[in-house]
Design a protein around this motif. Structure first.
Motif, short mmCIF file in Angstrom:
data_model
loop_
_atom_site.label_atom_id
_atom_site.label_comp_id
_atom_site.label_asym_id
_atom_site.label_seq_id
_atom_site.Cartn_x
_atom_site.Cartn_y
_atom_site.Cartn_z
N ALA A 1 20.78 -8.96 -9.44
CA ALA A 1 20.25 -7.78 -10.13
C ALA A 1 18.95 -8.12 -10.85
O ALA A 1 18.02 -7.30 -10.91
CB ALA A 1 21.29 -7.25 -11.12
N GLY A 2 18.88 -9.35 -11.39
CA GLY A 2 17.66 -9.78 -12.06
C GLY A 2 16.47 -9.82 -11.11
O GLY A 2 15.35 -9.46 -11.48
N ILE A 3 16.71 -10.25 -9.87
CA ILE A 3 15.64 -10.27 -8.87
C ILE A 3 15.15 -8.86 -8.61
O ILE A 3 13.93 -8.59 -8.59
CB ILE A 3 16.14 -10.93 -7.57
N ALA A 4 16.08 -7.93 -8.44
CA ALA A 4 15.70 -6.55 -8.15
C ALA A 4 14.94 -5.92 -9.32
O ALA A 4 13.92 -5.24 -9.12
CB ALA A 4 16.96 -5.73 -7.84
N VAL A 5 15.41 -6.16 -10.54
CA VAL A 5 14.76 -5.57 -11.71
C VAL A 5 13.39 -6.20 -11.94
O VAL A 5 12.43 -5.50 -12.30
CB VAL A 5 15.66 -5.71 -12.96
N THR A 6 13.27 -7.51 -11.73
CA THR A 6 11.96 -8.16 -11.88
C THR A 6 10.95 -7.58 -10.90
O THR A 6 9.80 -7.28 -11.27
CB THR A 6 12.08 -9.68 -11.66
N LYS A 7 11.37 -7.40 -9.65
CA LYS A 7 10.47 -6.80 -8.66
C LYS A 7 10.06 -5.39 -9.09
O LYS A 7 8.90 -4.98 -8.94
CB LYS A 7 11.14 -6.76 -7.29
N GLU A 8 11.02 -4.67 -9.64
CA GLU A 8 10.73 -3.30 -10.09
C GLU A 8 9.75 -3.30 -11.25
O GLU A 8 8.81 -2.49 -11.28
CB GLU A 8 12.05 -2.65 -10.52
N ILE A 9 9.93 -4.21 -12.20
CA ILE A 9 9.02 -4.30 -13.35
C ILE A 9 7.60 -4.60 -12.89
O ILE A 9 6.63 -4.01 -13.38
CB ILE A 9 9.52 -5.37 -14.33
N ILE A 10 7.48 -5.51 -11.92
CA ILE A 10 6.15 -5.87 -11.43
C ILE A 10 5.55 -4.75 -10.58
O ILE A 10 4.39 -4.34 -10.79
CB ILE A 10 6.21 -7.19 -10.63
N ASN A 11 6.33 -4.22 -9.64
CA ASN A 11 5.80 -3.21 -8.72
C ASN A 11 5.50 -1.88 -9.40
O ASN A 11 4.63 -1.13 -8.95
CB ASN A 11 6.78 -3.00 -7.56
N ASN A 12 6.21 -1.60 -10.48
CA ASN A 12 5.95 -0.37 -11.24
C ASN A 12 4.87 -0.55 -12.30
O ASN A 12 4.65 0.34 -13.12
CB ASN A 12 7.23 0.13 -11.91
N ASN A 13 4.25 -1.73 -12.29
CA ASN A 13 3.16 -2.05 -13.22
C ASN A 13 3.61 -2.13 -14.68
O ASN A 13 2.79 -2.03 -15.59
CB ASN A 13 2.00 -1.04 -13.10
N ASN A 14 4.92 -2.32 -14.91
CA ASN A 14 5.39 -2.40 -16.28
C ASN A 14 4.85 -3.63 -17.00
O ASN A 14 4.48 -3.57 -18.18
CB ASN A 14 6.92 -2.41 -16.32
N ALA A 15 4.83 -4.78 -16.30
CA ALA A 15 4.32 -6.00 -16.91
C ALA A 15 2.82 -5.88 -17.18
O ALA A 15 2.32 -6.30 -18.23
CB ALA A 15 4.61 -7.20 -16.03
N ALA A 16 2.09 -5.29 -16.22
CA ALA A 16 0.66 -5.08 -16.41
C ALA A 16 0.41 -4.12 -17.57
O ALA A 16 -0.52 -4.31 -18.37
CB ALA A 16 0.04 -4.52 -15.13
#
Length: 357
Positions: free
Chosen positions: A323-338
């Motif tokens: 689940a952490g892998i999926a959420v991390t990808k989501e955070i990055i792809n949704n530009n949340n980290a940016a």
């Protein structure tokens, strides 16, 4: 010359047959005398190299921590967060072989609502590797220009804080030149990995290289007797970054519990065994980090997902590593980290503008 310090120096510097370990109170007193420059430079240098040769005990590290907690800076608890604060213990002398992932990890965690505190200084002996402060500067966040009060405001509003030694702990920064003069990391470099410049309860995550260091960490925190949650990472160059070329070795230590050992293999989760190398220039490293925040595939992206997934799982945001892998990808792809990076930049700019006007 401090006669009181000379007696403590004699205890640690008398050799295998007549030397003695310091008690917690003696280690605290010695550390305070060094921080306050009550000991002479000759005494300080002699103490550091003698203590390194002897090797510190957990009790001695506890005393050193006592002095740092008494004289050092502390960020105050966030009023708006119920999530435990993560304090990352990363070697101050930086990285020289592998690309640092922890700034990306910090952005992922804060995007998910987990507050993070980092600490360190400028380029530092003995490695003189790239320090965290330069990476953040390259990303447009200059912690060197903020007072402790201003850093507290940024931490409160964004969830990310950075204790910068030359500004926030000048006494601690005053000991840095000795690292170059003695040519070795002193025991302070070990203690710093479990130093927590935070006034509340925290989840301390410390990198290490040599197995005995992990036992020293635990001994120090158990001696101090306060509630703690310590995670140790046998990470890249002693950092908190999980490796990919080997199984990640992790220790989980809660108060009054036995150490729990966790082994994570990159193969089990579909990652390659490549640790992205440190690029030749800081600008190239910044470009690579920015490419991750844009969602562009690369080896450093794979390391960002690997680390982000573990930390989101370990901090209780995700129920499993998968689940952490999926959420991390989501955070990055949704530009949340940016967006978190932009939020921190904007908060600092607004703060500086307010002070000018």
């Amino acid at each position: 010359m401090s006669k009181a310090f000379r007696e403590l120096l004699k205890k640690v510097g008398s050799g295998n047959h007549t030397g003695e370990n310091l008690t917690r109170s003696e280690a605290a007193a010695a550390t305070k005398m060094m921080l306050l420059a009550e000991a002479t430079p000759a005494q300080i240098g002699a103490f550091m190299i003698a203590h390194r040769i002897k090797r510190p005990t957990g009790e001695e590290l506890a005393g050193m921590l006592d002095a740092y907690y008494e004289l050092g800076p502390k960020l105050q608890p966030k009023k708006s967060s119920n999530s435990p604060v993560i304090v990352m213990g990363i070697p101050y002398d930086g990285r020289s072989r592998t690309a640092p992932i922890n700034p990306i990890t910090a952005l992922i965690l804060t995007s998910a609502g987990v507050p993070v505190i980092m600490h360190g200084g400028d380029r530092m002996p003995t490695k003189e590797g790239i320090p965290l402060i330069e990476i953040w500067q390259g990303l447009g966040i200059d912690w060197t220009k903020l007072s402790l009060t201003e850093t507290q405001q940024i931490f409160e509003s964004t969830g990310l804080g950075f204790i910068y030694l030359p500004n926030h702990f000048t006494l601690g920064a005053g000991l840095v030149p000795y690292r170059d003069q003695i040519g070795k990391r002193p025991p302070f470099a070990t203690m710093e990995l479990i130093w927590c410049p935070y006034a509340g309860d925290a989840h301390i995550i410390s990198g290490f290289v040599h197995p005995p260091t992990e036992n020293m960490f635990r001994g120090a925190l158990e001696t101090r007797g306060f509630p703690y949650y310590l995670t140790t990472i046998k990470g890249l160059e002693g950092s908190c970054d999980l490796p990919r070329e080997r199984t990640a070795i992790i220790g989980i230590i809660k108060q009054n519990t036995e150490l729990q050992r966790l082994h994570l293999s990159h193969n089990d989760y579909g990652f390659s065994n490549i640790n992205p190398p440190l690029p030749p220039t800081t600008n190239e490293l910044i470009t690579q980090i920015e490419s991750v925040l844009k969602g562009e595939p690369s080896e450093i992206m794979q390391s960002a997902i690997w680390n982000g997934a573990f930390y989101l799982w370990h901090c209780g945001i995700c129920p499993t590593m998968e689940a952490g892998i999926a959420v991390t990808k989501e955070i990055i792809n949704n530009n949340n980290a940016a967006q978190k990076l932009e939020e921190i930049r904007g908060a600092i700019a607004a703060l500086q503008l307010a002070y000018k006007t």
